[in-house]
Write a protein that holds these residues in place. Structure first.
Motif, PDB file in Angstrom:
ATOM      1  N   ASP A 192       0.833  -1.197   0.000  1.00  0.00           N
ATOM      2  CA  ASP A 192       0.000   0.000   0.000  1.00  0.00           C
ATOM      3  C   ASP A 192       0.876   1.258   0.000  1.00  0.00           C
ATOM      4  N   GLY A 193       2.100   1.127  -0.489  1.00  0.00           N
ATOM      5  CA  GLY A 193       3.022   2.253  -0.506  1.00  0.00           C
ATOM      6  C   GLY A 193       2.692   3.226  -1.624  1.00  0.00           C
ATOM      7  N   PRO A 194       3.340   4.377  -1.595  1.00  0.00           N
ATOM      8  CA  PRO A 194       3.057   5.427  -2.584  1.00  0.00           C
ATOM      9  C   PRO A 194       3.751   5.178  -3.922  1.00  0.00           C
ATOM     10  N   THR A 195       3.208   4.282  -4.729  1.00  0.00           N
ATOM     11  CA  THR A 195       3.759   4.050  -6.061  1.00  0.00           C
ATOM     12  C   THR A 195       3.338   5.182  -6.994  1.00  0.00           C
ATOM     13  N   VAL A 196       4.018   5.293  -8.119  1.00  0.00           N
ATOM     14  CA  VAL A 196       3.692   6.351  -9.078  1.00  0.00           C
ATOM     15  C   VAL A 196       2.245   6.211  -9.557  1.00  0.00           C
ATOM     16  N   VAL A 197       1.818   4.994  -9.836  1.00  0.00           N
ATOM     17  CA  VAL A 197       0.449   4.777 -10.314  1.00  0.00           C
ATOM     18  C   VAL A 197      -0.560   5.221  -9.256  1.00  0.00           C
ATOM     19  N   ARG A 198      -0.342   4.833  -7.995  1.00  0.00           N
ATOM     20  CA  ARG A 198      -1.267   5.239  -6.918  1.00  0.00           C
ATOM     21  C   ARG A 198      -1.290   6.760  -6.762  1.00  0.00           C
ATOM     22  N   LEU A 199      -0.119   7.380  -6.826  1.00  0.00           N
ATOM     23  CA  LEU A 199      -0.047   8.836  -6.676  1.00  0.00           C
ATOM     24  C   LEU A 199      -0.745   9.553  -7.823  1.00  0.00           C
ATOM     25  N   VAL A 200      -0.542   9.081  -9.043  1.00  0.00           N
ATOM     26  CA  VAL A 200      -1.197   9.698 -10.205  1.00  0.00           C
ATOM     27  C   VAL A 200      -2.711   9.535 -10.115  1.00  0.00           C
ATOM     28  N   LEU A 201      -3.178   8.334  -9.779  1.00  0.00           N
ATOM     29  CA  LEU A 201      -4.624   8.112  -9.659  1.00  0.00           C
ATOM     30  C   LEU A 201      -5.226   8.962  -8.545  1.00  0.00           C
ATOM     31  N   PHE A 202      -4.494   9.093  -7.436  1.00  0.00           N
ATOM     32  CA  PHE A 202      -4.980   9.937  -6.349  1.00  0.00           C
ATOM     33  C   PHE A 202      -5.071  11.399  -6.791  1.00  0.00           C
ATOM     34  N   CYS A 203      -4.039  11.892  -7.472  1.00  0.00           N
ATOM     35  CA  CYS A 203      -4.049  13.280  -7.939  1.00  0.00           C
ATOM     36  C   CYS A 203      -5.160  13.513  -8.956  1.00  0.00           C
ATOM     37  N   LEU A 204      -5.413  12.521  -9.812  1.00  0.00           N
ATOM     38  CA  LEU A 204      -6.511  12.632 -10.767  1.00  0.00           C
ATOM     39  C   LEU A 204      -7.842  12.719 -10.034  1.00  0.00           C
ATOM     40  N   LYS A 205      -8.010  11.885  -9.010  1.00  0.00           N
ATOM     41  CA  LYS A 205      -9.248  11.898  -8.215  1.00  0.00           C
ATOM     42  C   LYS A 205      -9.425  13.239  -7.509  1.00  0.00           C
ATOM     43  N   VAL A 206      -8.350  13.754  -6.915  1.00  0.00           N
ATOM     44  CA  VAL A 206      -8.431  15.047  -6.231  1.00  0.00           C
ATOM     45  C   VAL A 206      -8.807  16.134  -7.224  1.00  0.00           C
ATOM     46  N   GLY A 207      -8.155  16.124  -8.382  1.00  0.00           N
ATOM     47  CA  GLY A 207      -8.447  17.143  -9.383  1.00  0.00           C
ATOM     48  C   GLY A 207      -9.873  17.082  -9.901  1.00  0.00           C
ATOM     49  N   LEU A 208     -10.408  15.869 -10.068  1.00  0.00           N
ATOM     50  CA  LEU A 208     -11.747  15.709 -10.626  1.00  0.00           C
ATOM     51  C   LEU A 208     -12.866  15.955  -9.621  1.00  0.00           C
ATOM     52  N   PHE A 209     -12.635  15.623  -8.360  1.00  0.00           N
ATOM     53  CA  PHE A 209     -13.731  15.648  -7.397  1.00  0.00           C
ATOM     54  C   PHE A 209     -13.627  16.736  -6.337  1.00  0.00           C
ATOM     55  N   SER A 210     -12.724  17.676  -6.499  1.00  0.00           N
ATOM     56  CA  SER A 210     -12.584  18.746  -5.509  1.00  0.00           C
ATOM     57  C   SER A 210     -13.121  20.045  -6.075  1.00  0.00           C
ATOM     58  N   PHE A 211     -14.061  20.625  -5.361  1.00  0.00           N
ATOM     59  CA  PHE A 211     -14.646  21.892  -5.782  1.00  0.00           C
ATOM     60  C   PHE A 211     -14.690  22.824  -4.579  1.00  0.00           C
ATOM     61  N   GLY A 212     -14.461  24.103  -4.806  1.00  0.00           N
ATOM     62  CA  GLY A 212     -14.599  25.105  -3.750  1.00  0.00           C
ATOM     63  C   GLY A 212     -13.399  25.220  -2.840  1.00  0.00           C
ATOM     64  N   GLY A 213     -12.263  24.641  -3.197  1.00  0.00           N
ATOM     65  CA  GLY A 213     -11.075  24.741  -2.347  1.00  0.00           C
ATOM     66  C   GLY A 213     -10.961  23.553  -1.411  1.00  0.00           C
ATOM     67  N   GLY A 214     -10.108  23.673  -0.424  1.00  0.00           N
ATOM     68  CA  GLY A 214      -9.928  22.601   0.551  1.00  0.00           C
ATOM     69  C   GLY A 214      -9.056  21.469   0.062  1.00  0.00           C
TER      70      GLY A 214
END
Length: 194
Positions: A19-41
């Motif tokens: 469950d370590g921070p692999t490149v694939v996990r980090l990229v997918l997480f950043c994609l999720k944050v970018g797609l589902f974050s609205f209004g800051g935070g």
């Protein structure tokens, strides 16, 4: 001597094997944050994932990364992603994570602009927008409270915070010179305590 392992927050779960921070996990997480974050935070979401949920970073490391990201030019969230992700991957992984963070919002903003033009006068749309903003502010408050708790262990830091807030917020002095002066003072004070 205090090492990174001894400074890990006790409340953060230890990263499970695989469950370590692999490149694939980090990229997918950043994609999720970018797609589902609205209004800051967004920094609150990164804090929750990197520190609280996954235990990839300590409170101190994340706080230092956030402070550095806020001082650097450009969007704080992109700077924070660079600071956090660069601990686990090289330049290619960092670039992929920043791109993943920004590509979703780029297209979402284009689509939302069209929707906003049509629905901006609807009361339900206004209520949803307000709710998202309030949730984002709550996430930011969590980071602020944790930062103050961390600073209490270093009392001169409270003076630096108060001085910076007073000079920028009350006296309306330019932020860059104030931050440079107080950052120098803060680094000097922290260096003397080592």
């Amino acid at each position: 001597m205090e090492t990174r392992e001894t400074r890990e927050p006790q409340s953060a779960p230890a990263a499970r094997k695989g469950d370590g921070p692999t490149v694939v996990r980090l990229v997918l997480f950043c994609l999720k944050v970018g797609l589902f974050s609205f209004g800051g935070g967004l920094s609150g979401w990164l804090y929750r994932e990197f520190v609280q949920r996954r235990g990839w970073m300590s409170d101190e490391d994340f706080g230092s990364s956030l402070a550095f990201a806020q001082m650097m030019p450009g969007p704080t969230i992109a700077n924070l992603v660079i600071c956090c992700v660069s601990r686990f991957t090289g330049a290619g992984g960092v670039f992929a994570c920043v791109l993943a963070l920004l590509v979703g919002p780029f297209f979402a903003v284009l689509g939302l602009y069209t929707v906003y033009g049509r629905l901006s006068h609807e009361p339900l749309f206004q209520a949803v927008s307000d709710g998202i903003v309030f949730a984002a502010i709550g996430m930011l408050l969590i980071i602020c409270i944790r930062g103050v708790r961390r600073t209490i262990r270093f009392p001169p830091g409270l003076g630096v915070i108060a001085g910076t807030a007073f000079c920028v917020g009350v006296l309306h002095w330019p932020m860059l010179p104030v931050v440079l002066v107080f950052a120098t003072i803060s680094v000097t004070l922290a260096w003397r305590t080592l």
